[in-house]
Design an enzyme around this catalytic site. Structure first.
Site, PDB file in Angstrom:
ATOM      1  N   LYS A  98       5.783  -8.179   2.308  1.00 33.30           N
ATOM      2  CA  LYS A  98       5.554  -7.926   3.730  1.00 33.30           C
ATOM      3  C   LYS A  98       4.372  -8.773   4.199  1.00 33.30           C
ATOM      4  O   LYS A  98       3.402  -8.970   3.467  1.00 33.30           O
ATOM      5  CB  LYS A  98       5.250  -6.447   3.994  1.00 33.30           C
TER       6      LYS A  98
ATOM      7  N   GLY B 202       0.806  -1.198   0.000  1.00 27.89           N
ATOM      8  CA  GLY B 202       0.000   0.000   0.000  1.00 27.89           C
ATOM      9  C   GLY B 202       0.848   1.259   0.000  1.00 27.89           C
ATOM     10  O   GLY B 202       1.941   1.292   0.570  1.00 27.89           O
ATOM     11  N   SER B 203       0.355   2.298  -0.656  1.00 29.77           N
ATOM     12  CA  SER B 203       1.029   3.593  -0.583  1.00 29.77           C
ATOM     13  C   SER B 203       0.844   4.168   0.818  1.00 29.77           C
ATOM     14  O   SER B 203       0.025   3.710   1.605  1.00 29.77           O
ATOM     15  CB  SER B 203       0.448   4.542  -1.630  1.00 29.77           C
ATOM     16  N   GLY B 204       1.634   5.192   1.115  1.00 28.44           N
ATOM     17  CA  GLY B 204       1.588   5.788   2.444  1.00 28.44           C
ATOM     18  C   GLY B 204       2.773   5.434   3.304  1.00 28.44           C
ATOM     19  O   GLY B 204       2.908   5.945   4.419  1.00 28.44           O
ATOM     20  N   HIS B 205       3.657   4.546   2.782  1.00 27.95           N
ATOM     21  CA  HIS B 205       4.845   4.131   3.536  1.00 27.95           C
ATOM     22  C   HIS B 205       6.132   4.660   2.897  1.00 27.95           C
ATOM     23  O   HIS B 205       7.212   4.151   3.176  1.00 27.95           O
ATOM     24  CB  HIS B 205       4.910   2.605   3.620  1.00 27.95           C
TER      25      HIS B 205
ATOM     26  N   HIS C 269       0.277   0.551   9.799  1.00 30.40           N
ATOM     27  CA  HIS C 269      -1.030   1.039   9.371  1.00 30.40           C
ATOM     28  C   HIS C 269      -1.832   1.594  10.538  1.00 30.40           C
ATOM     29  O   HIS C 269      -3.010   1.897  10.396  1.00 30.40           O
ATOM     30  CB  HIS C 269      -1.845  -0.087   8.718  1.00 30.40           C
TER      31      HIS C 269
ATOM     32  N   ASP D 135      -1.427  -8.495   0.920  1.00 34.37           N
ATOM     33  CA  ASP D 135      -0.191  -8.585   0.152  1.00 34.37           C
ATOM     34  C   ASP D 135       0.141 -10.040  -0.164  1.00 34.37           C
ATOM     35  O   ASP D 135       0.513 -10.384  -1.292  1.00 34.37           O
ATOM     36  CB  ASP D 135       0.967  -7.949   0.920  1.00 34.37           C
TER      37      ASP D 135
END
Length: 330
Positions: free
Chosen positions: A104, A53-56, A218, A109
């Site tokens: 991960k 996911g984006s945001g990391h 998250h 995922d």
């Protein structure tokens, strides 16, 4: 909502367009959400593909380039990329030497990378997979069966990437990735909650004057909440939690990682405390990396990752790397 965005629906695409403008050495497919090193596929070289996911950020797209990942697949914010993305990435980087998926340990995922491996293999691409599950804070979480994958992802991508850059075969690159994961442990701390663009408000309640020990990237719950602690106290708790599980018998590679909203002034001060604890416990530090590498949007906080090193792993860590977020030796 105070965010430097247009609308939540386009935040990932906008970021990818900006990444393409800043890094012409990469091939950024905004429509299909795939970031590939510009010279891929490299003849005779194993391809390394990761994503999430984006945001990391900078994980994972910021680690694409010589000496590290061949391609990365960004999903929507805190959402797994889809199998078609990963299959496209595998096809883009496969030179005939095979592709390693670095995954991960989050349920979405894992499932999507498994499906992507089947799609890629149907197209004649040899695929191996390595699961990163380094977080010692909790066993299961909202997103995970088993331990979460966090800061050690950077170590796996860098060390396996160095081996692939040297021309190691797929079996060897996979073996190094698994070994690095087995030698690595992490623990994270949140000083504030995270706000996603879609929600616009904090995703969990963390009252002023409190922190969460063992938080996930998250915003998943950790081990416990406590009144705010000093940097010294947090280092004692986090490092001891890692050492109790890892029990290293060799010098360690250390990542002091910011969660996105913690300034370097604080991270370097925290790093001093982490080194103090390791010194008190008799654990020598071979290399240290400090900064925001595996983040959680605007969360304030930090994580500590240790990897027990040997001479070969240390050589691979020092090997040249040239990516948007990590570069030395070139």
């Amino acid at each position: 909502m105070r965010m430097l965005i247009n609308v939540p629906e386009t935040v990932v695409a906008d970021a990818l367009r900006g990444m393409a403008a800043a890094h012409p050495e990469l091939t950024v497919d905004v429509e299909n959400r795939v970031v590939v090193r510009g010279d891929a596929p490299v003849a005779g070289k194993v391809g390394l593909v990761s994503g999430g996911g984006s945001g990391h950020e900078p994980l994972h797209g910021g680690f694409v380039g010589p000496g590290m990942l061949s391609a990365a697949c960004p999903g929507e914010v805190f959402t797994s990329p889809v199998p078609d993305q990963m299959a496209k990435a595998a096809a883009a980087v496969d030179s005939g030497a095979g592709v390693l998926f670095i995954v991960k340990n989050y349920t979405g995922d894992v499932l999507n990378f498994d499906m992507a491996a089947e799609l890629a293999e149907d197209e004649g691409v040899q695929v191996a997979k390595v699961l990163v599950n380094d977080d010692v804070a909790v066993t299961d979480s909202l997103y995970t069966a088993g331990r979460r994958g966090t800061g050690a992802t950077l170590f796996v991508e860098k060390l396996a990437g160095a081996a692939a850059e040297e021309g190691a075969p797929l079996e060897r690159v996979e073996s190094i990735a698994r070994e690095v994961n087995s030698r690595s442990r992490s623990f994270g701390v949140a000083l504030s909650a995270v706000t996603t663009p879609a929600k616009g408000t904090p995703t969990f309640d963390l009252p002023p004057g409190e922190l969460e020990l063992g938080i996930g990237i998250h915003g998943e719950p950790g081990r416990e909440r406590r009144p705010m602690m000093t940097s010294r106290e947090i280092a004692d708790f986090a490092v001891n939690a890692v050492l109790e599980d890892l029990k290293p018998s060799s010098p360690v590679l250390l990542l002091v990682n910011g969660m996105g909203a913690t300034p370097l002034l604080e991270l370097y001060g925290f790093n001093a405390e982490v080194h103090r604890v390791l010194g008190e416990r008799g654990v020598p530090v071979a290399r240290t990396l400090v900064g925001n590498y595996v983040t959680s949007l605007d969360m304030a906080g930090c994580s500590v990752t240790l990897c027990a090193m040997d001479e070969e792993l240390l050589r691979l860590w020092d090997a040249p790397v040239q990516t948007p977020a990590l570069r030395w030796g070139r």
